[in-house]
Every structure is written in C-alpha cells, then in structure tokens.
Design an enzyme around this catalytic site. Sequence first.
Site: not given
Ligand code: FPP
Length: 240
Positions: A19, A67
């Site tokens: 996250d 998501n």
């Molecule tokens: C949370 O950050 C992360 C995600 C929703 C997606 C995770 C994806 C990756 C790490 C990259 C792609 C994955 C792979 C396996 C290559 P957020 O967007 O919720 O962050 P925030 O809470 O700060 O907005």
Amino acid sequence: MRNELDPDRMPKHVAVIMDGNGRWAKKRLLNRLKGHEKGAEAVRTVVRTARKLNIDALTLYAFSTENWQRPQTEVSGLMFLLRRFLEAERSTLMENDIRLNVIGQIDRLPEAVRKDLKAVMAETAANDKMVLTLALSYGARAEIVDMVRQIAAAAKKGTIVPSAVTPEIVADHLYTRELSDPDLLIRTSGEMRISNFLLWQIAYAEIFFTPTLWPDFGEEEFIRILKDYQQRERRFGAIP
Ligand code: FPP
C-alpha cells in the site's frame, strides 16, 4: 534484537499488502501510475529477497475486488504494469525456480492479462523452490462466499454431510488450498487494516505494519521485519 537471521526460523509463507503507491507519487507531484510503476520495482526486489532467504511462499496483494472502482485509466495502467512485470520476470522466475500462482476472480481480468498469466504459470509449473502468488481481483469475502457455495452444493448433492465439515475442508475450498497459512503478514504505508485480504488464512499470522510507502520498501526493511518476526513467540493460543 539478534543481528543475524536464523535460517531455521524463517516464516514459510509471507503475505504482503502493498500500500502507498498513490501517496508516494502525490508527495512527488507525480501521476499515481508513476507510484505503481515504482511499486512494481519494489515487487521485483521483494521476490528476489524472499527467494534468496529460502522463503517457501510469497503472496502479494496486487489488485483487490474493490480496486475495480478506481478510474479506468488507473485500472488499465495497473493491468499494463502487470503484463510488463510478467514479461520482464519470466526468465527470473525460471532461473530462480519460482512458480507463479494467482488467486482471485481471474475471469474478471482482461483477456490479454489472463493469457499472459496462464502462459507464465504453465512455464513455471514445475518450479519448486518458491511459490509466488499474486492476488488479483481478490477479495477474501468473495473467496469465502465461493467456498460456502461449493460446500453447500456438495451437501445438496449428498457428497458431504454438514456435520462432517471441518476447518480442513473449509481450507480445501479456498483459492489458497495448496498453500500453508501465512506466518507473517506485512502491510506498508501506515494503514492498520486488513482490507479484505486472506481473512481465514491469517488467523495466526504475525502482523507487521510499517509506515514505509510500498515503492520505498526494500530488502533492508524486509530483513529487519524478518528479524523482528524471529523474536516473537508464536503460541497459537496455547501456553508456552
Ligand atoms: C496500493 O497503493 C497498491 C495497489 C492498489 C496495487 C499494487 C500494485 C503494484 C505494486 C504494482 C503492480 C503490481 C505487480 C505485481 C507488478 P495505492 O494506490 O492504494 O496507494 P495510496 O493508498 O497511497 O493511494
């Protein structure tokens, strides 16, 4: 705290809620997708570190059922990054004897992503040093609902009687049926929630929350958490 990791007391299964990609980008006045791009690099590092440390299973929460509600541009950006990750990492998975696995409502993913996932899973199927599970379009409540439906259908058919349903049978009907339960769950970005991740499976997991945003999470911090994990006494509800 001990200075060295004890190879005999490594968690067998580590699960991670990645996250903070969005906040990482916002802090730098960048587009959220830049944060995800940097987050994908952190994924590469953590996979390599887990394998190097002989961890048997690593499960990463890459995309939740919730998501799908994000803007279309972000969803397709994440799907693009996933495909790029699969293409770039397939040789690393082969060289390091890592098998790719996915859990979640895979049929909701775009056809091209499913095709790439299927190809890499087939290519890595015989690898047996570590299993890398990507939770994609995953939600624990949906997983539990699927499990209940399967068991209820079996009961209706008469292949199982309700009184014979045990925790083992429940576990055998979850997407994670072939994995042991996580020993360690890590969540980055300072949020202290589980957010519908592996609700049944984390019953006895040791949980670590770190304020580090996922794109900044690296080998050093991973090892620090593993050392801390080795200091904890796991009792599973019993007396030591
Ligand atoms: C949370 O950050 C992360 C995600 C929703 C997606 C995770 C994806 C990756 C790490 C990259 C792609 C994955 C792979 C396996 C290559 P957020 O967007 O919720 O962050 P925030 O809470 O700060 O907005």
